[in-house]
Design an enzyme around this catalytic site. Structure first.
Site, PDB file in Angstrom:
ATOM      1  N   ASP A   1      -8.410   1.089  11.411  1.00 44.59           N
ATOM      2  CA  ASP A   1      -8.972   1.653  10.179  1.00 44.59           C
ATOM      3  C   ASP A   1     -10.330   2.301  10.434  1.00 44.59           C
ATOM      4  O   ASP A   1     -11.076   1.879  11.319  1.00 44.59           O
ATOM      5  CB  ASP A   1      -9.107   0.524   9.138  1.00 44.59           C
ATOM      6  CG  ASP A   1      -9.282   1.072   7.731  1.00 44.59           C
ATOM      7  OD1 ASP A   1      -8.898   2.233   7.479  1.00 44.59           O
ATOM      8  OD2 ASP A   1      -9.809   0.327   6.875  1.00 44.59           O
TER       9      ASP A   1
ATOM     10  N   ARG B   1     -13.711   7.775   7.593  1.00 44.48           N
ATOM     11  CA  ARG B   1     -15.171   7.598   7.499  1.00 44.48           C
ATOM     12  C   ARG B   1     -15.866   8.114   8.755  1.00 44.48           C
ATOM     13  O   ARG B   1     -16.953   8.681   8.692  1.00 44.48           O
ATOM     14  CB  ARG B   1     -15.508   6.115   7.274  1.00 44.48           C
ATOM     15  CG  ARG B   1     -15.362   5.703   5.813  1.00 44.48           C
ATOM     16  CD  ARG B   1     -15.305   4.216   5.667  1.00 44.48           C
ATOM     17  NE  ARG B   1     -13.995   3.715   6.033  1.00 44.48           N
ATOM     18  CZ  ARG B   1     -13.731   2.444   6.310  1.00 44.48           C
ATOM     19  NH1 ARG B   1     -14.699   1.549   6.280  1.00 44.48           N
ATOM     20  NH2 ARG B   1     -12.509   2.068   6.610  1.00 44.48           N
ATOM     21  N   TRP B   2     -15.217   7.955   9.887  1.00 44.47           N
ATOM     22  CA  TRP B   2     -15.777   8.463  11.150  1.00 44.47           C
ATOM     23  C   TRP B   2     -15.940   9.980  11.073  1.00 44.47           C
ATOM     24  O   TRP B   2     -16.974  10.526  11.455  1.00 44.47           O
ATOM     25  CB  TRP B   2     -14.831   8.080  12.295  1.00 44.47           C
ATOM     26  CG  TRP B   2     -15.311   8.418  13.672  1.00 44.47           C
ATOM     27  CD1 TRP B   2     -16.075   7.633  14.492  1.00 44.47           C
ATOM     28  CD2 TRP B   2     -15.039   9.626  14.405  1.00 44.47           C
ATOM     29  NE1 TRP B   2     -16.295   8.278  15.689  1.00 44.47           N
ATOM     30  CE2 TRP B   2     -15.666   9.503  15.665  1.00 44.47           C
ATOM     31  CE3 TRP B   2     -14.320  10.793  14.129  1.00 44.47           C
ATOM     32  CZ2 TRP B   2     -15.603  10.497  16.633  1.00 44.47           C
ATOM     33  CZ3 TRP B   2     -14.263  11.783  15.092  1.00 44.47           C
ATOM     34  CH2 TRP B   2     -14.900  11.636  16.334  1.00 44.47           C
TER      35      TRP B   2
ATOM     36  N   HIS C   1      -8.484  11.338  12.516  1.00 48.45           N
ATOM     37  CA  HIS C   1      -7.187  10.838  12.991  1.00 48.45           C
ATOM     38  C   HIS C   1      -6.941  11.289  14.433  1.00 48.45           C
ATOM     39  O   HIS C   1      -6.397  10.527  15.232  1.00 48.45           O
ATOM     40  CB  HIS C   1      -6.056  11.314  12.075  1.00 48.45           C
ATOM     41  CG  HIS C   1      -6.153  10.756  10.684  1.00 48.45           C
ATOM     42  ND1 HIS C   1      -6.398   9.420  10.446  1.00 48.45           N
ATOM     43  CD2 HIS C   1      -6.038  11.338   9.453  1.00 48.45           C
ATOM     44  CE1 HIS C   1      -6.436   9.219   9.135  1.00 48.45           C
ATOM     45  NE2 HIS C   1      -6.224  10.356   8.510  1.00 48.45           N
TER      46      HIS C   1
ATOM     47  N   THR D   1       3.374   2.026   4.101  1.00 50.15           N
ATOM     48  CA  THR D   1       4.197   2.552   3.001  1.00 50.15           C
ATOM     49  C   THR D   1       3.309   2.999   1.841  1.00 50.15           C
ATOM     50  O   THR D   1       3.721   3.803   1.014  1.00 50.15           O
ATOM     51  CB  THR D   1       5.208   1.488   2.514  1.00 50.15           C
ATOM     52  OG1 THR D   1       4.536   0.228   2.387  1.00 50.15           O
ATOM     53  CG2 THR D   1       6.362   1.326   3.490  1.00 50.15           C
ATOM     54  N   GLU D   2       2.082   2.482   1.803  1.00 51.59           N
ATOM     55  CA  GLU D   2       1.143   2.852   0.734  1.00 51.59           C
ATOM     56  C   GLU D   2       0.371   4.135   1.070  1.00 51.59           C
ATOM     57  O   GLU D   2      -0.218   4.761   0.196  1.00 51.59           O
ATOM     58  CB  GLU D   2       0.147   1.714   0.480  1.00 51.59           C
ATOM     59  CG  GLU D   2       0.733   0.506  -0.221  1.00 51.59           C
ATOM     60  CD  GLU D   2       1.662  -0.335   0.635  1.00 51.59           C
ATOM     61  OE1 GLU D   2       1.506  -0.343   1.873  1.00 51.59           O
ATOM     62  OE2 GLU D   2       2.575  -0.965   0.075  1.00 51.59           O
ATOM     63  N   ASN D   3       0.375   4.527   2.337  1.00 48.21           N
ATOM     64  CA  ASN D   3      -0.384   5.717   2.740  1.00 48.21           C
ATOM     65  C   ASN D   3       0.209   7.030   2.206  1.00 48.21           C
ATOM     66  O   ASN D   3      -0.445   8.078   2.256  1.00 48.21           O
ATOM     67  CB  ASN D   3      -0.540   5.795   4.264  1.00 48.21           C
ATOM     68  CG  ASN D   3      -1.525   4.784   4.834  1.00 48.21           C
ATOM     69  OD1 ASN D   3      -1.356   4.273   5.939  1.00 48.21           O
ATOM     70  ND2 ASN D   3      -2.585   4.471   4.088  1.00 48.21           N
TER      71      ASN D   3
ATOM     72  N   ARG E   1      -1.801   9.263  -0.294  1.00 47.32           N
ATOM     73  CA  ARG E   1      -2.895  10.168   0.103  1.00 47.32           C
ATOM     74  C   ARG E   1      -2.527  11.625  -0.171  1.00 47.32           C
ATOM     75  O   ARG E   1      -1.350  11.948  -0.332  1.00 47.32           O
ATOM     76  CB  ARG E   1      -3.194   9.964   1.591  1.00 47.32           C
ATOM     77  CG  ARG E   1      -3.710   8.552   1.837  1.00 47.32           C
ATOM     78  CD  ARG E   1      -4.181   8.387   3.238  1.00 47.32           C
ATOM     79  NE  ARG E   1      -4.700   7.029   3.394  1.00 47.32           N
ATOM     80  CZ  ARG E   1      -5.484   6.641   4.375  1.00 47.32           C
ATOM     81  NH1 ARG E   1      -5.842   7.499   5.301  1.00 47.32           N
ATOM     82  NH2 ARG E   1      -5.916   5.402   4.442  1.00 47.32           N
TER      83      ARG E   1
ATOM     84  N   ARG F   1      -8.970  -5.969  12.846  1.00 46.95           N
ATOM     85  CA  ARG F   1      -9.106  -4.854  11.905  1.00 46.95           C
ATOM     86  C   ARG F   1     -10.440  -4.193  12.161  1.00 46.95           C
ATOM     87  O   ARG F   1     -11.490  -4.838  12.074  1.00 46.95           O
ATOM     88  CB  ARG F   1      -9.011  -5.311  10.446  1.00 46.95           C
ATOM     89  CG  ARG F   1      -9.110  -4.092   9.499  1.00 46.95           C
ATOM     90  CD  ARG F   1      -8.781  -4.383   8.062  1.00 46.95           C
ATOM     91  NE  ARG F   1      -8.776  -3.137   7.312  1.00 46.95           N
ATOM     92  CZ  ARG F   1      -7.952  -2.825   6.323  1.00 46.95           C
ATOM     93  NH1 ARG F   1      -7.045  -3.688   5.940  1.00 46.95           N
ATOM     94  NH2 ARG F   1      -8.026  -1.658   5.719  1.00 46.95           N
TER      95      ARG F   1
ATOM     96  N   GLU G   1      -5.128 -15.416  14.519  1.00 45.39           N
ATOM     97  CA  GLU G   1      -6.591 -15.404  14.395  1.00 45.39           C
ATOM     98  C   GLU G   1      -7.006 -13.999  13.972  1.00 45.39           C
ATOM     99  O   GLU G   1      -6.592 -13.014  14.589  1.00 45.39           O
ATOM    100  CB  GLU G   1      -7.246 -15.745  15.743  1.00 45.39           C
ATOM    101  CG  GLU G   1      -6.975 -17.146  16.236  1.00 45.39           C
ATOM    102  CD  GLU G   1      -7.557 -18.224  15.329  1.00 45.39           C
ATOM    103  OE1 GLU G   1      -8.597 -17.975  14.687  1.00 45.39           O
ATOM    104  OE2 GLU G   1      -6.965 -19.313  15.270  1.00 45.39           O
TER     105      GLU G   1
HETATM  106  C1  IPE Z   1      -4.351   0.204   6.533  1.00 43.73           C
HETATM  107  O1  IPE Z   1      -5.450   1.023   6.308  1.00 43.73           O
HETATM  108  C2  IPE Z   1      -3.186   1.016   7.034  1.00 43.73           C
HETATM  109  C3  IPE Z   1      -3.312   1.594   8.363  1.00 43.73           C
HETATM  110  C4  IPE Z   1      -4.311   1.410   9.182  1.00 43.73           C
HETATM  111  C5  IPE Z   1      -2.219   2.419   8.791  1.00 43.73           C
HETATM  112  P1  IPE Z   1      -5.743   1.638   4.865  1.00 43.73           P
HETATM  113  O2  IPE Z   1      -6.970   2.445   4.978  1.00 43.73           O
HETATM  114  O3  IPE Z   1      -4.522   2.334   4.357  1.00 43.73           O
HETATM  115  O4  IPE Z   1      -5.959   0.331   3.992  1.00 43.73           O
HETATM  116  P2  IPE Z   1      -6.728   0.135   2.597  1.00 43.73           P
HETATM  117  O5  IPE Z   1      -6.241   1.220   1.677  1.00 43.73           O
HETATM  118  O6  IPE Z   1      -8.180   0.257   2.882  1.00 43.73           O
HETATM  119  O7  IPE Z   1      -6.350  -1.251   2.163  1.00 43.73           O
HETATM  120  C1  IPE Z   2      -6.869   4.563   9.240  1.00 38.09           C
HETATM  121  O1  IPE Z   2      -8.003   5.276   8.916  1.00 38.09           O
HETATM  122  C2  IPE Z   2      -5.699   5.454   9.603  1.00 38.09           C
HETATM  123  C3  IPE Z   2      -4.630   5.500   8.598  1.00 38.09           C
HETATM  124  C4  IPE Z   2      -4.539   4.783   7.535  1.00 38.09           C
HETATM  125  C5  IPE Z   2      -3.571   6.461   8.849  1.00 38.09           C
HETATM  126  P1  IPE Z   2      -8.284   5.747   7.433  1.00 38.09           P
HETATM  127  O2  IPE Z   2      -7.674   7.096   7.251  1.00 38.09           O
HETATM  128  O3  IPE Z   2      -7.816   4.747   6.467  1.00 38.09           O
HETATM  129  O4  IPE Z   2      -9.842   5.867   7.451  1.00 38.09           O
HETATM  130  P2  IPE Z   2     -10.855   5.408   6.296  1.00 38.09           P
HETATM  131  O5  IPE Z   2     -10.553   3.971   5.994  1.00 38.09           O
HETATM  132  O6  IPE Z   2     -10.617   6.294   5.134  1.00 38.09           O
HETATM  133  O7  IPE Z   2     -12.192   5.589   6.914  1.00 38.09           O
HETATM  134 MG    MG Z   3      -8.727   3.103   5.621  1.00 39.52          MG
END
Ligand code: IPE
Ligand code: IPE
Ligand code: MG
Length: 249
Positions: A24, A28-29, A41, A70-72, A75, A194, A213
């Site tokens: 994750d 933000r990076w 990404h 599945t929640e992504n 976006r 994480r 853990e």
């Molecule tokens: C979890 O990260 C899913 C993946 C890393 C693929 P998210 O960025 O989707 O999680 P939430 O929305 O902060 O819970």
């Molecule tokens: C995790 O990074 C990658 C995926 C969920 C695909 P994020 O895209 O969730 O990055 P942040 O959390 O918005 O920084």
């Molecule tokens: Mg994220």
């Protein structure tokens, strides 16, 4: 040169057999540098490559990474489409390398629902690395743990209803449920990392993480690599796992 096992023994570092990672912080990076999320990404793919390499060299047996939940799908379309294009490209680019390094790739999740080029790349890498005997590298794509458990329940109910199958409610055990998950025949993760500072599970490996853990780090995923991995492993080494029993220390 000592073998990986000899080196770790000497340095007294126990390497977890199964490491799972919630990668994750890519967005933000990128934002920190004033760049679009997709550049984060792309940088994340480089971090993944380094981490896979380091895990294989350290003697990790299973590495499971969360690449798309599945929640992504919630976006913006542009990000989702870009992510899938990137996944197809990455998978195709690294197949040969992973094959040569004896790493076996598996895809966990409903990846068949991804766009066709991504599905084809996934099938290709799984097939090409299928005979490898080294580290198992699981990529969770269109993965959600509740969906995975629901799918297992459906499979079991169908078997109970099938007249040609002798399975009854009495036969439903934890082992049977585990065997219907994408992670069938794999040990549960010893450590779940994480990155990105959030402290939640986000629908990842709910059943399998019963005694894992959890290690959280504020490092954003694109900045992760061997050094951060070793810090996480060192933290894991400081934990006393009891599995519900007594600590005989
Ligand atoms: C979890 O990260 C899913 C993946 C890393 C693929 P998210 O960025 O989707 O999680 P939430 O929305 O902060 O819970
Ligand atoms: C995790 O990074 C990658 C995926 C969920 C695909 P994020 O895209 O969730 O990055 P942040 O959390 O918005 O920084
Ligand atoms: Mg994220």
């Amino acid at each position: 040169m000592p073998s990986v096992e000899e080196y770790n023994e000497k340095h007294d570092l126990k390497i977890p057999a199964h490491i799972a990672i919630i990668m994750d912080g890519n967005g933000r990076w990128a934002a920190k540098q004033g760049n679009p999320r997709l550049t984060g990404h792309h940088a994340g793919v480089k971090a993944l490559e380094k981490t896979v390499q380091a895990c294989a060299e350290e003697g990790v047996k299973y590495l499971t990474v969360y690449a798309f939940s599945t929640e992504n799908w919630k976006r913006p379309e542009e990000e989702v489409t870009g992510l899938f294009q990137m996944i197809s490209l990455y998978v195709r680019q690294y197949t040969r390398k992973l094959k040569k390094e004896n790493i076996r790739v598996q895809i966990l999740g409903e990846y068949e629902k991804l766009p066709e080029p991504a599905v084809r790349s996934c099938r290709y890498i799984v097939e090409e690395t299928g005979d490898n005997t080294g580290m198992v590298f699981n990529i969770c794509l269109n993965y959600g743990s509740r969906g995975e458990i629901t799918r297992a329940v459906k499979q079991i109910v169908r078997r109970c209803q099938d007249e040609g199958d002798s399975l009854t409610a009495e036969d439903i055990t934890e082992e049977l449920i585990s065997s219907c998950l994408y992670t069938a025949e794999m040990p549960d993760p010893d450590m779940i990392i994480r990155t990105g500072g959030e402290k939640r599970i986000s629908n990842y490996l709910l059943w399998q993480s019963a005694y894992s853990e959890f290690v959280y780090t504020d490092v954003l995923w694109p900045d992760f690599g061997r050094e951060e991995l070793m810090k996480c492993i060192a933290e894991f080494n400081g934990r006393h796992r009891r599995f519900g029993g007594l600590d005989h220390k």
